[in-house]
Enzyme design. Structure first.
Site, PDB file in Angstrom:
ATOM      1  N   GLU A 276      31.501  72.080  24.426  1.00  0.00           N
ATOM      2  CA  GLU A 276      30.802  70.803  24.576  1.00  0.00           C
ATOM      3  C   GLU A 276      29.287  71.013  24.572  1.00  0.00           C
ATOM      4  O   GLU A 276      28.544  70.225  23.988  1.00  0.00           O
ATOM      5  CB  GLU A 276      31.239  70.109  25.869  1.00  0.00           C
ATOM      6  N   ASP A 357      32.806  75.413  18.152  1.00  0.00           N
ATOM      7  CA  ASP A 357      33.690  76.540  18.463  1.00  0.00           C
ATOM      8  C   ASP A 357      32.965  77.869  18.271  1.00  0.00           C
ATOM      9  O   ASP A 357      33.084  78.788  19.089  1.00  0.00           O
ATOM     10  CB  ASP A 357      34.928  76.512  17.559  1.00  0.00           C
TER      11      ASP A 357
END
Length: 411
Positions: A276, A357
């Protein structure tokens, strides 16, 4: 039938057929066996359950789409838009209030007719697969709160747009664009502290916990100012897990579902949080907002061109032209552009997910992120083998197997 009606009908048909084909292909892809990558997380019973869940949700989605399309076509070709216009005009409320009531009735009627589908989805399908935690009281309160916010926030914004296009000629689209942009930024700013708490409780993560210390250490490492990490009572409605980033400036927050914390190890939770933060560090949120604002400007500019087109109103059997009805009809005319933009935004979103990611993998650890993705897939009964065409049309996140492969390939 004029050109506007042909364009709208063709768009409705193409959209329906594309989604039907993608659903069919997606269901066919379920015949594949369990990917080896997930053999340490899934057992045969859980994997079979995830496939049944995908099949049931897909078939229910098709039924819902058929109903919505049929409802629109019947209302349209039965002269429903003109019939409602006659009724609302007879109340002599004034041009702006007439528009607000006209659009409000259409939205409320659509929500009311979709209510049985929402109830079945929540209390039958989600209940059947062990996800539903929503009580009838919470369900009703959510509806009431949502309606209230729509009236309090959406009503004035819609009223302003009606005023601009009714009383301002040449630059109405610029005023509307500015108003919607300001409204969007305002909502983004107040949502974490004023709007979202209306629906859920947000508790700050325990300052003394080991998890909080690990998060603080990671945030310091990547130079991220921790305005707040909160635990959201997602279990109030569902056993599914998630995490998200919201707000900006001093109001930005990272929220972790309580179900996520319950089902994952601390390293996995830090990895999810790192993902995030990756969105923030890569400026994905600002970029998406900029694209959305630009798209809104294009939409209002095109609206200013077609709003007074007599042919657009003839397509819906309207006897009198009006700004409020024109907004609805233009929304359907704009659908082809919206469809194309949506596909490109999905592609961009999937790219952003890979980048987040990668950021998490490089700045924290690979394996906890992979383990978290596997557990999330299992806990949410995700489809592990979605068809590429279905992904192309519908996925804002890459399929989990592709994400894991990309993480493993990260240097």
């Amino acid at each position: 039938m004029n050109i506007f009606a042909v364009i709208i009908l063709a768009t409705l048909a193409i959209d329906f057929i594309l989604n039907l084909v993608s659903d069919y292909l997606n269901l066919k892809s379920l015949d594949e066996g369990l990917p080896d990558e997930f053999s340490d997380v899934y057992d045969e019973e859980t994997y079979e359950k995830s496939q049944r869940y995908t099949k049931e949700r897909t078939k229910f989605g098709i039924l819902t789409s058929v109903f919505n399309l049929a409802l629109l076509l019947v209302f349209w070709f039965a002269g429903g838009f003109q019939w409602l216009d006659e009724i609302v005009r007879s109340w002599q409320l004034g041009v702006i209030w007439t528009g607000l009531v006209y659009i409000g009735i259409l939205i409320f009627a659509k929500q009311l007719l979709s209510l049985p589908f929402s109830i079945y989805s929540t209390f039958v399908i989600e209940e059947k697969y062990g996800f539903n935690k929503t009580t009838p009281k919470t369900f009703v309160l959510d509806l009431v709160k949502g309606l209230g916010l729509s009236i309090l926030l959406g009503g004035p914004l819609l009223g302003g747009i009606l005023v601009f296009f009714t009383f301002i000629d040449q630059y109405a689209w610029l005023y509307a664009w500015g108003a919607v942009t300001a409204f969007t930024l305002f909502i983004q700013f107040i949502a974490p502290t004023w709007i979202m708490p209306i629906f859920n409780d947000f508790e700050p993560l325990d300052e003394e916990s080991d998890l909080r210390q690990k998060i603080r250490d990671y945030a310091d490492k990547v130079n991220f100012a921790m305005e707040g990490v909160y635990v959201m009572d997602g279990s109030k409605r569902s056993s599914k897990s998630n995490a998200f980033f919201t707000g900006f400036g001093k109001n930005k927050r990272i929220a972790l579902y309580d179900t996520l914390i319950e089902n994952h190890e601390e390293d996995e939770l830090v990895a999810v949080l790192a993902h995030e933060i990756g969105h923030y560090k890569k400026k994905h949120i600002i970029k998406n907002m900029g694209i959305s604002i630009f798209q809104t400007g294009i939409m209002f500019f095109l609206l200013s061109i077609f709003l007074n087109s007599e042919g657009l109103f003839d397509a819906f059997f309207m006897e009198q032209m009006s700004v409020y009805a024109g907004l609805i009809f233009f929304g359907m005319l704009y659908a082809p552009i919206d469809m194309i933009v949506s596909v490109f935004m999905q592609i961009l979103s999937r790219k952003y997910e890979f980048e987040a990611d990668e950021f998490a993998s490089k700045t924290y650890k690979k394996e906890p992120m992979i383990d978290a993705l596997k557990k999330l897939s299992k806990d949410n009964l995700s489809n592990l083998t979605p068809h590429p065409f279905y992904v192309f049309l519908n996925y804002s996140h890459p399929p989990v197997l592709e994400r894991i492969k990309a993480i493993r390939a990260t240097d």
